[in-house]
Design a protein around this motif. Structure first.
Motif, PDB file in Angstrom:
ATOM      1  N   MET A   1       0.811  -1.192   0.000  1.00 57.67           N
ATOM      2  CA  MET A   1       0.000   0.000   0.000  1.00 57.67           C
ATOM      3  C   MET A   1       0.863   1.269   0.000  1.00 57.67           C
ATOM      4  O   MET A   1       0.522   2.253  -0.631  1.00 57.67           O
ATOM      5  N   TYR A   2       1.980   1.206   0.729  1.00 57.89           N
ATOM      6  CA  TYR A   2       2.883   2.353   0.831  1.00 57.89           C
ATOM      7  C   TYR A   2       3.349   2.812  -0.552  1.00 57.89           C
ATOM      8  O   TYR A   2       3.345   4.022  -0.839  1.00 57.89           O
ATOM      9  N   ASN A   3       3.737   1.877  -1.405  1.00 51.48           N
ATOM     10  CA  ASN A   3       4.239   2.235  -2.740  1.00 51.48           C
ATOM     11  C   ASN A   3       3.160   2.901  -3.592  1.00 51.48           C
ATOM     12  O   ASN A   3       3.454   3.820  -4.361  1.00 51.48           O
ATOM     13  N   LEU A   5       0.592   4.680  -2.441  1.00 49.86           N
ATOM     14  CA  LEU A   5       0.422   6.028  -1.881  1.00 49.86           C
ATOM     15  C   LEU A   5       1.568   6.944  -2.304  1.00 49.86           C
ATOM     16  O   LEU A   5       1.338   8.101  -2.669  1.00 49.86           O
ATOM     17  N   HIS A   9       1.284  10.252  -4.438  1.00 48.97           N
ATOM     18  CA  HIS A   9       1.854  11.442  -3.803  1.00 48.97           C
ATOM     19  C   HIS A   9       2.794  12.174  -4.770  1.00 48.97           C
ATOM     20  O   HIS A   9       2.700  13.396  -4.931  1.00 48.97           O
ATOM     21  N   THR A  60      -2.471  11.996   0.560  1.00 53.73           N
ATOM     22  CA  THR A  60      -1.522  10.883   0.485  1.00 53.73           C
ATOM     23  C   THR A  60      -0.373  11.086   1.459  1.00 53.73           C
ATOM     24  O   THR A  60       0.115  10.121   2.057  1.00 53.73           O
ATOM     25  N   ALA A  63      -1.726  10.101   4.752  1.00 52.55           N
ATOM     26  CA  ALA A  63      -1.914   8.644   4.779  1.00 52.55           C
ATOM     27  C   ALA A  63      -0.582   7.934   4.982  1.00 52.55           C
ATOM     28  O   ALA A  63      -0.496   6.965   5.756  1.00 52.55           O
ATOM     29  N   ILE A  64       0.445   8.426   4.320  1.00 51.43           N
ATOM     30  CA  ILE A  64       1.786   7.855   4.527  1.00 51.43           C
ATOM     31  C   ILE A  64       2.207   8.075   5.977  1.00 51.43           C
ATOM     32  O   ILE A  64       2.778   7.182   6.616  1.00 51.43           O
ATOM     33  N   PHE A  66       0.243   8.307   8.573  1.00 52.06           N
ATOM     34  CA  PHE A  66      -0.506   7.416   9.466  1.00 52.06           C
ATOM     35  C   PHE A  66      -0.010   5.975   9.353  1.00 52.06           C
ATOM     36  O   PHE A  66      -0.120   5.209  10.301  1.00 52.06           O
ATOM     37  N   GLN A  67       0.539   5.625   8.191  1.00 53.56           N
ATOM     38  CA  GLN A  67       1.148   4.294   8.061  1.00 53.56           C
ATOM     39  C   GLN A  67       2.485   4.222   8.781  1.00 53.56           C
ATOM     40  O   GLN A  67       2.825   3.199   9.355  1.00 53.56           O
ATOM     41  N   GLU A  68       3.234   5.293   8.678  1.00 53.46           N
ATOM     42  CA  GLU A  68       4.553   5.374   9.317  1.00 53.46           C
ATOM     43  C   GLU A  68       4.471   6.478  10.383  1.00 53.46           C
ATOM     44  O   GLU A  68       4.923   7.589  10.162  1.00 53.46           O
ATOM     45  N   THR A  69       3.907   6.163  11.525  1.00 54.71           N
ATOM     46  CA  THR A  69       3.560   7.187  12.518  1.00 54.71           C
ATOM     47  C   THR A  69       4.767   7.955  13.063  1.00 54.71           C
ATOM     48  O   THR A  69       4.600   9.064  13.562  1.00 54.71           O
TER      49      THR A  69
END
Length: 147
Positions: A1-3, A5, A9, A60, A63-64, A66-69
């Motif tokens: 998912m990270y890639n 986003l 981005h 985005t 969102a990134i 929140f994935q990598e807090t």
């Protein structure tokens, strides 16, 4: 998912940045009332690009985050968000108001020479555009070098 986003981005950044850089190029080429009216109408039509690109960029980016807090504790990340809001205020609020004022001044103009009131308003817009371009440059530096 990270890639995914990150791809959206980066694509959003390119879309928004291209629009930001094109504003002064388009407006500096207008020399007559007719050309300036056309340039302002062109900017009005392309105003969706920094808004759409900027919105996707913000969403985005968050969102990134929140994935990598841990990013919310990074100064470069927080600074990038602050710089983004500076650009957003300029392109979503200040420049459209100035463009409408300039168009109104041109509608009242007889002949093809640009009135002094327009030139003064345009100088204010050019200054805002320069600030936005500087902010974009700082934003890119922050995202690439992550100081």
């Amino acid at each position: 998912m990270y890639n995914y986003l990150l791809f959206i981005h980066i694509l959003s950044a390119v879309t928004a940045i291209a629009a930001v850089i094109c504003y002064p190029i388009i407006m500096s080429s207008a020399r007559t009332v007719g050309q300036t009216k056309f340039a302002l109408s062109l900017l009005e039509k392309t105003a969706i690009l920094p808004k759409l690109g900027g919105t996707l960029l913000l969403l985005t980016g968050l969102a990134i985050g929140f994935q990598e807090t841990y990013l919310f504790r990074e100064q470069w990340y927080v600074a990038s968000i602050v710089v983004f809001f500076i650009i957003l205020v300029i392109f979503a609020r200040l420049l459209p108001v100035g463009n409408k004022q300039q168009l109104k001044l041109l509608q009242q103009t007889q002949g093809d020479d640009l009135p002094e009131a327009y030139r003064l308003s345009r100088r204010r817009s050019a200054l805002l555009e320069a600030v936005a371009i500087l902010a974009v440059f700082v934003s890119i530096l922050l995202m690439v070098f992550k100081p």
